[in-house]
Structures are given as structure tokens and as C-alpha cells.
Design a protein around this motif. Sequence first.
Motif, short mmCIF file in Angstrom:
data_model
loop_
_atom_site.label_atom_id
_atom_site.label_comp_id
_atom_site.label_asym_id
_atom_site.label_seq_id
_atom_site.Cartn_x
_atom_site.Cartn_y
_atom_site.Cartn_z
N LEU A 1 0.85 -1.19 0.00
CA LEU A 1 0.00 0.00 0.00
C LEU A 1 0.89 1.24 0.00
CD1 LEU A 1 -2.44 -0.95 2.93
CD2 LEU A 1 -2.68 -1.55 0.51
N ASP A 2 0.30 2.41 -0.25
CA ASP A 2 1.01 3.66 0.00
C ASP A 2 0.23 4.45 1.06
OD1 ASP A 2 2.42 5.93 0.16
OD2 ASP A 2 2.24 6.53 -1.94
N LEU A 3 0.71 4.33 2.30
CA LEU A 3 0.06 5.04 3.42
C LEU A 3 0.88 6.25 3.85
CD1 LEU A 3 -0.99 1.91 5.55
CD2 LEU A 3 -2.41 3.22 3.96
N ASN A 4 1.82 6.66 2.99
CA ASN A 4 2.69 7.80 3.31
C ASN A 4 1.82 9.04 3.57
OD1 ASN A 4 5.23 8.93 3.57
ND2 ASN A 4 5.29 9.61 1.43
N SER A 5 1.94 9.60 4.78
CA SER A 5 0.98 10.61 5.22
C SER A 5 1.68 11.79 5.87
CB SER A 5 0.06 9.99 6.29
OG SER A 5 -0.63 8.89 5.76
N ARG B 1 -7.06 10.73 2.65
CA ARG B 1 -7.68 9.88 1.62
C ARG B 1 -7.01 8.53 1.38
NH1 ARG B 1 -8.53 14.52 -0.96
NH2 ARG B 1 -10.68 14.89 -1.57
N ARG B 2 -5.69 8.48 1.55
CA ARG B 2 -4.98 7.23 1.22
C ARG B 2 -5.50 6.07 2.08
NH1 ARG B 2 1.23 9.26 -0.12
NH2 ARG B 2 0.64 10.06 -2.15
N PHE B 3 -5.81 6.34 3.35
CA PHE B 3 -6.31 5.27 4.23
C PHE B 3 -7.66 4.77 3.71
CE2 PHE B 3 -3.29 7.35 7.05
CZ PHE B 3 -2.66 6.26 7.61
N ALA C 1 4.16 -1.08 3.63
CA ALA C 1 3.99 0.33 3.25
C ALA C 1 5.21 1.10 3.76
CB ALA C 1 2.71 0.90 3.86
N HIS C 2 5.38 2.32 3.26
CA HIS C 2 6.48 3.17 3.75
C HIS C 2 5.91 4.44 4.38
CE1 HIS C 2 5.69 5.28 -0.08
NE2 HIS C 2 6.22 6.33 0.52
N GLN C 3 6.74 5.13 5.13
CA GLN C 3 6.36 6.42 5.70
C GLN C 3 7.61 7.29 5.77
OE1 GLN C 3 3.37 8.01 6.79
NE2 GLN C 3 4.86 9.68 6.89
N GLY C 4 7.58 8.44 5.11
CA GLY C 4 8.69 9.38 5.16
C GLY C 4 9.96 8.83 4.53
N ARG C 5 11.04 9.50 4.83
CA ARG C 5 12.37 9.07 4.38
C ARG C 5 13.34 9.23 5.54
NH1 ARG C 5 14.00 9.04 -1.29
NH2 ARG C 5 12.05 8.78 -2.41
N PRO C 6 14.35 8.34 5.65
CA PRO C 6 15.31 8.47 6.76
C PRO C 6 15.82 9.91 6.85
CG PRO C 6 15.77 6.50 5.48
CD PRO C 6 14.67 7.22 4.76
N THR D 1 8.73 -0.06 5.43
CA THR D 1 9.72 -0.71 4.55
C THR D 1 11.02 0.08 4.48
OG1 THR D 1 8.78 0.45 2.67
CG2 THR D 1 8.02 -1.81 3.02
N ARG D 2 10.91 1.40 4.66
CA ARG D 2 12.12 2.23 4.52
C ARG D 2 13.01 2.14 5.76
NH1 ARG D 2 9.93 7.42 0.96
NH2 ARG D 2 9.45 6.18 -0.88
N MET D 3 12.60 1.36 6.75
CA MET D 3 13.48 1.11 7.90
C MET D 3 14.39 -0.08 7.62
SD MET D 3 11.07 2.00 11.16
CE MET D 3 10.52 3.69 11.43
N HIS E 1 6.22 5.17 -9.26
CA HIS E 1 7.33 5.75 -10.02
C HIS E 1 8.67 5.45 -9.36
CE1 HIS E 1 5.98 8.51 -6.97
NE2 HIS E 1 6.92 9.41 -7.21
N ARG E 2 8.65 4.80 -8.20
CA ARG E 2 9.89 4.48 -7.49
C ARG E 2 10.32 3.05 -7.76
NH1 ARG E 2 10.86 9.57 -6.78
NH2 ARG E 2 9.64 10.63 -5.21
N LYS E 3 11.65 2.86 -7.96
CA LYS E 3 12.17 1.49 -8.17
C LYS E 3 12.69 0.96 -6.85
CE LYS E 3 13.90 1.49 -12.91
NZ LYS E 3 15.13 1.64 -13.65
#
Length: 409
Positions: free
Chosen positions: A20-24, A35-37, A58-63, A115-117, A155-157
Motif C-alpha cells: 500500500l502507500d500510506l505515506n501521510s 484519503r490514502r487510508f 507500506a512506507h512512511q517518510g524518508r530516513p 519498509t524504509r526502515m 514511479h519508485r524502483k
Amino acid sequence: MSGFRTLEDLPADSRVLVRLDLNSPVEDGRVQDNRRFDRHATTVAELAEAGHRVALLAHQGRPGRDTFVSLEQHADILAEHAGVDVDFVPDTFGEEAVQTIRELDAGDVLLLENTRMTDDELPEKEPEEHANSDFVETLAPEFDAYVNDAFSAAHRKHASLVGFPLRLPSYAGRVMQTEYEANTAIASREFEGDVTMVVGGTKATDVIGVMESLDATVDTFCLGGVAGELFLRAAGYPVGRDVDTDLFDEQWDANEDTIRDVLDERGERVDLASDLAFEGDDGERTEIAVEDIEEKEHAFLDVGSETVADYESVIRDSEAVFVKGALGVFEDERFKDGTVGVLRAIAETDCFSVVGGGDTSRAIEMYGMDEADFSHVSIAGGAYIRALTGEPLPAVELLERNAAGEFDD
Ligand SMILES: Nc1ncnc2c1ncn2[C@@H]1O[C@H](COP(=O)(O)OP(=O)(O)OP(=O)(O)O)[C@@H](O)[C@H]1O
Ligand SMILES: O=C(O)[C@H](O)COP(=O)(O)O
């Protein structure tokens, strides 16, 4: 037409890994509902109700950023929207995660940690490399299928987006399916009448790129926001310069040549504001005709009322309208008129309409409009732009290659 499989094709009683994309937005450490939720809840509820065993990625933010937080709060918000329990495990692919996945029963839903952790997720790499990462190699054998619902991250690999289709039968979730269909409409559908694009917001470089590549498809561009001022600057008006901001000069340097080319080649079909609004000395909204601006002394925060009327009439004569970016700082009620005026005009006509961009689409609920009056309100930013311009979306390509049998044993 998409070439991917969808949830109708998913075999019964599957163990499914769903991206999913729950980036908020995150404010003071609190994840903000959005809306994403609500959208992803549809896919999650459908899978749970069908009796699949569901693990969510899902991911959230960036390090390094304040928004880089755990997904623990996301699980509660998602559960509320989906109407099913969503358990959270603070691990992505370690022993605890794998053990919890193995204990899933039919209809259970589990959200794995951000996932970004993991070190494997973020580097942009080729799918083959991601497929050989510890992350993908550890999780893939625990599942029968992979569902990608994260159109807005397509759009992200990244590993969770492009790695799994090489290892598992893959399907598009409901959000992926509807977003893809609506957002590629400009490239994939034939409109008999006029196609209009409303272009605004702060990311002028992005939207000017869109204008360049949609030159042949769009009949009229209605401009506002930062891009609108940069075009006015190119047309000789003393606006589009930074007074107290750092929005304009850098983007002017990066885009001046393109703006001038677009104006030279199709100037008559690029509608620029004839008046602008700013905060007057009394704190009220004040308007000025662009012809009367002698020097940029104010930050212009919206298009003026004559411009709004002009854009509304263009919209009423259009068969399709695509929106990218707000025409003004609509978060301040004094400067909402441009953004709200065009959105209301779209809502009142029966044109095919797509509104994109997280910030811009917030104006719909802020000002009491009904999402159902638009053909599609996208939850994507960067992926929306790429879909509009027909640029490839790596995660979608992988779903298509998987469906074509490229990775079958
Ligand atoms: N003239 C202006 N000056 C400063 N900010 C502006 C102006 N016009 C519009 N904006 C701001 O632009 C923002 C929306 O633009 P943005 O480029 O972020 O677009 P978006 O497509 O909605 O979002 P995203 O790509 O982040 O999902 C709004 O929050 C609005 O306040
Ligand atoms: O919020 C988004 O637009 C997507 O989740 C992509 O996030 P990113 O720009 O941090 O990769």
C-alpha cells in the motif's frame, strides 16, 4: 488498457503480500488521517472478507526526515476505515515478522513495519537486483501472491515495489487499478471536445515539464500559482520574483527557456491570469490587474476574480479537465477563490475530470465539495504527473511483465 491482473484473478485462500502507500503528513509525531487510508481500506477489506491471509507493506517518510516514523499508528487508522482488525508488528522481514506471518488465519490482516526502515528498500535499483535482496528473498516464500495497490509510489524502483513480481504471481489492487485508469486517460482516451489542464501549485518545474509533454494533447492550459507567475514574468509583467519567498527565482532560472518556448509556440492556448490577489495593508484580500503592476512589491497569493471567471468559462466549454496544483494559497480562506472557483466549475459540469496532487485535492473537502462530482480525485503526486505525461511507471511495468508470464518458472 492496462496489461496487469487484478483481484478477480487472485486464487481463493491465498497468502497475500500487499503493498500500500500510506505515506501521510505527520504533525507533532501524530500521523494525519487522509484519503490514502480510505482508498486502500477498500482493497484491504475486500481481501480480508474473501478469506485471504493478508500481510501489508507500506512506507512512511524518508530516513532523516520528521515524517520518518513507525507504521504503528497507521494500523489503527487503516483498521477504522476498513472495518477489520489490522495487527501491527514492529518488524519488516526479521524473525518476528516471519513468525507472525506464519500464524495468520483466513481473513487476518497484519501490517509490517515501515519498509524504509530496512536497508534493502530504498536504493533505486533494477528489479532483478531487488529480487535478490534479503528482504524479497525472505518474504516471498511465505506468500502465494503479491498485490500492488501503491499506484502513488509506482514511479519508485524500490524493493517492495519492483522486487516481488519476479518471485510471486502479481496483481493490481483496487487503488492501483482505478488510479492507473483515470490518470492515464489523457494519453489513452480520445476526447472529442476540448481538453483543459489547470496548472498551479508550487512545484513549477514539475508542471512546466507536464505542459511541455502534453503540448499536443491539451487544448488550453489555465495557469495560476507559481508557474502562472513565472509565465507572466516571461510575458513581460514584473511578477514571479521572490520578495519574501524562495519559490520563484530558482525555478525561473531552471525553466526560463522552456517557458519562453511554450509561450512562443502556443501562446494563444496558454491562459494567463489577467488579475492577481494579495494581502492589502488592511489585511484584506486586494486585487490588481496585471497591467497595473509596476513592480513586484507583494507576494501574490491567488488569481483575481476576472481570471476566475475566465477560467470557469473555459472549463464549462471543456470535455475533459485535468488539475495539477492549486491556483492560490487556498488554505487561507482569503485566497481560495481561484482554486475553489475552478473546482466548483468542474463539479458543476459533466466533463471528465481528474484532480491530482495531495495538497490540491484537500481543497475539495475543506470547502465542502463532493468528491463524487469529479470523475477521479487522485491520491498520487509524482506518479500522477508521470501517468499524465505517459512516462513509464516501473512498478506498473513489473505487474504487466508478471502477467505476461515473463517470470514464470
Ligand atoms: N501563488 C502562490 N504562492 C505560494 N503558494 C502557492 C501559490 N499558489 C498555490 N500555492 C500553494 O500550492 C500548494 C499546492 O501545490 P503543490 O505544488 O504542492 O501541488 P499538489 O499537486 O497539490 O501537491 P503534491 O504534488 O504535493 O501532492 C498549495 O498548498 C498552495 O498553498
Ligand atoms: O507520498 C508519495 O508521493 C509517495 O508515497 C512517494 O513518496 P516519496 O516521494 O518519498 O518516494
